[in-house]
Design an enzyme around this catalytic site. Structure first.
Site, short mmCIF file in Angstrom:
data_model
loop_
_atom_site.label_atom_id
_atom_site.label_comp_id
_atom_site.label_asym_id
_atom_site.label_seq_id
_atom_site.Cartn_x
_atom_site.Cartn_y
_atom_site.Cartn_z
CG HIS A 56 -4.21 2.57 3.08
ND1 HIS A 56 -4.33 1.95 1.86
CD2 HIS A 56 -3.11 2.01 3.66
CE1 HIS A 56 -3.35 1.07 1.71
NE2 HIS A 56 -2.59 1.10 2.80
CG HIS A 58 0.38 0.62 7.13
ND1 HIS A 58 0.03 -0.70 6.97
CD2 HIS A 58 0.24 1.20 5.91
CE1 HIS A 58 -0.29 -0.92 5.69
NE2 HIS A 58 -0.18 0.23 5.04
CG LEU A 59 -2.49 3.14 13.54
CD1 LEU A 59 -3.70 3.13 14.46
CD2 LEU A 59 -1.83 4.51 13.52
NE ARG A 60 4.59 0.13 9.82
CZ ARG A 60 4.39 -0.22 8.57
NH1 ARG A 60 3.56 -1.22 8.29
NH2 ARG A 60 5.00 0.39 7.57
CG ASN A 90 0.49 -4.38 7.02
OD1 ASN A 90 -0.14 -3.54 7.67
ND2 ASN A 90 1.41 -4.05 6.13
CG HIS A 177 -1.38 -4.14 -2.01
ND1 HIS A 177 -0.62 -3.29 -1.26
CD2 HIS A 177 -0.56 -4.62 -2.98
CE1 HIS A 177 0.61 -3.24 -1.74
NE2 HIS A 177 0.68 -4.05 -2.78
CG ASN A 276 3.88 -1.96 -2.68
OD1 ASN A 276 3.06 -1.73 -3.55
ND2 ASN A 276 4.10 -3.19 -2.23
CG ASP A 303 0.08 3.18 1.92
OD1 ASP A 303 0.04 2.46 2.94
OD2 ASP A 303 0.65 2.83 0.86
CG HIS A 307 9.35 1.56 7.24
ND1 HIS A 307 9.00 0.25 7.47
CD2 HIS A 307 8.73 1.91 6.07
CE1 HIS A 307 8.20 -0.17 6.50
NE2 HIS A 307 8.02 0.81 5.64
#
Length: 428
Positions: A56, A58-60, A90, A177, A276, A303, A307
């Site tokens: 899990h 997030h590599l964006r 996402n 999720h 979240n 996760d 940002h």
């Protein structure tokens, strides 16, 4: 063919051994090994683990390269001891087609710091209305096996059932999720004593637990695989434990921050703690640790949610949710699980490498440290103690909840198929 001799490491925390790597493979383990022309790494007191696998991340990229790129994210992964990560869908555009997942997969190949396995979206645009191209993503060069609308819940029970039926055909898994959207409208933190005192919108545990209960029943009905993302409450633990007692094909993950941090930290109003699912209570944290120890929770997943500073350096209500976690995950697990006696290092290898690789059906990872196996390895100095300094992160973002906090352990070396990606704690 390059040779590397790791001398005197405690394989999975056991007795000291030498490990010889030639090319991409472990060719020998034992004591007193010699190899002419080999690069020798003196590893006395260090722990040798199979390369860590994150289900899990997030590599964006594509779309939010101001937060992270595949290159910077995989650098952060390597520093944290990971040799493979699953990149969540996402992005912008959403990874809901064969074209986008192949783009992410190829970017991972080019980076060379760890393997990148794209996660495909369950629904088109993460909108929860129409199934995405699940079969095409699976049949693509990326070979997608894990599908998730993470960041959003697949709230429609019929859509969730159809997704479970569809992925069953190729042994895929839907990673949910679990967040009932109506129950969490306007929610800012865990619903409880602290939210009542602070006057912040509460995020009830039942919003997570009710979705998990529905989805384990659906998975049983369909005979398919469901995986629960970032499980965060004691009640969720009990539902997963019950589902597993039935023999249903249910797996679950917990994040490092949910093993350590509680909603009491929200009293600071520091948005770095906004995440979240939200940070929960001390009782939830203890239940999660016990469940990870007894195997009810299968694995740790970061996760990792980077940002840019402007999305976090603002008032609480306006701040984005999420924390970076790749570079600190193993240290947090050492503090919460190993140093407390809940897991030994073999257990860490199981929860952070073997099981996540099995859930993601990822070949070549989560393998034993023995002759003939791929040399995807992580060397850890468990005696190290140091304060977290995000200024030194390989990640493009700095939104860590651990800044200034002393954590144990440090990854000294990471090997991806025999090639060092990290040497003496620094990127190779």
């Amino acid at each position: 063919m390059s040779k590397i001799l790791i001398r005197g490491a405690k394989v999975l925390g056991g007795e000291p051994q030498d490990v010889l790597i030639e090319g991409e493979t472990v060719v020998a383990t034992g004591t007193g090994l010699e190899a002419e022309g080999a690069t020798v790494i003196e590893a006395e007191g260090q722990i040798l683990l199979p390369g860590l696998v994150d289900l899990h991340t997030h590599l964006r990229e594509p779309g939010r390269e101001d937060s992270e790129t595949v290159l910077t994210g995989t650098k952060a992964a390597a520093v944290g001891g990971f040799t493979a990560v699953h990149a969540m869908a996402n992005t912008f555009p959403v990874a809901d087609t064969a074209g986008v997942v192949e783009q992410v997969w190829r970017l991972g190949k080019e980076s060379g710091y760890c393997d990148v396995q794209p996660v495909g979206a369950v629904t088109v645009g993460l909108e929860g209305k129409q199934l995405a191209e699940l079969g095409a993503m699976h049949d693509s060069a990326a070979g997608v096996k894990v599908f998730s609308d993470d960041g959003k819940c697949v709230d429609d029970a019929v859509i969730m059932r159809r997704a479970l039926e569809y992925v069953k055909a190729f042994d895929g898994v839907v990673a949910q999720h679990a967040q009932g959207p109506r129950l969490t409208e306007g929610a800012q933190m865990n619903e409880g004593v602290v939210s009542a005192e602070l006057g912040l919108g509460g995020w009830p545990a039942v919003a997570e637990e009710s979705i998990i209960a529905r989805d384990v029943l659906l998975a049983a009905h369909v005979g398919s695989r469901v995986h629960i993302c970032h499980l965060s409450t004691a009640g969720s633990v009990e539902i997963v434990r019950w589902a597993k007692s039935k023999g249903w094909n249910v797996t679950a993950e917990v994040t490092p921050h949910h093993l350590l941090l509680t909603d009491e930290l929200v009293r600071t109003y520091n948005p770095v703690y906004k995440v979240n699912p939200p940070l929960r209570t001390e009782a939830d944290v203890m239940a999660l640790r016990e469940a990870l120890a007894d195997g009810t929770i299968d694995c740790v997943a970061t996760d990792h949610a980077p940002h840019p500073h402007e999305d976090k350096d603002c008032e609480w209500a306006a701040a984005a949710m999420g924390m970076v976690g790749l570079e600190t995950a193993l240290s947090v697990v050492q503090q919460t699980m190993v140093d407390t006696g809940l897991l030994d290092w073999a257990g860490v290898a199981d929860r952070m490498s073997v099981r996540p690789a099995a859930i993601g059906r990822l070949e070549g990872h989560g393998r034993p440290v023995s002759a003939g196996e791929p040399a995807n390895l992580t060397l850890v100095d468990p005696a190290y103690r140091g304060a977290v300094d995000p200024a030194g992160f390989a990640s493009r973002s700095r939104n860590t909840p651990y800044e200034g906090r002393e954590l144990p352990g440090r990854v000294t070396h990471t090997f991806l198929r025999g090639r060092a990606t990290v040497v003496d704690g620094k990127l190779a």
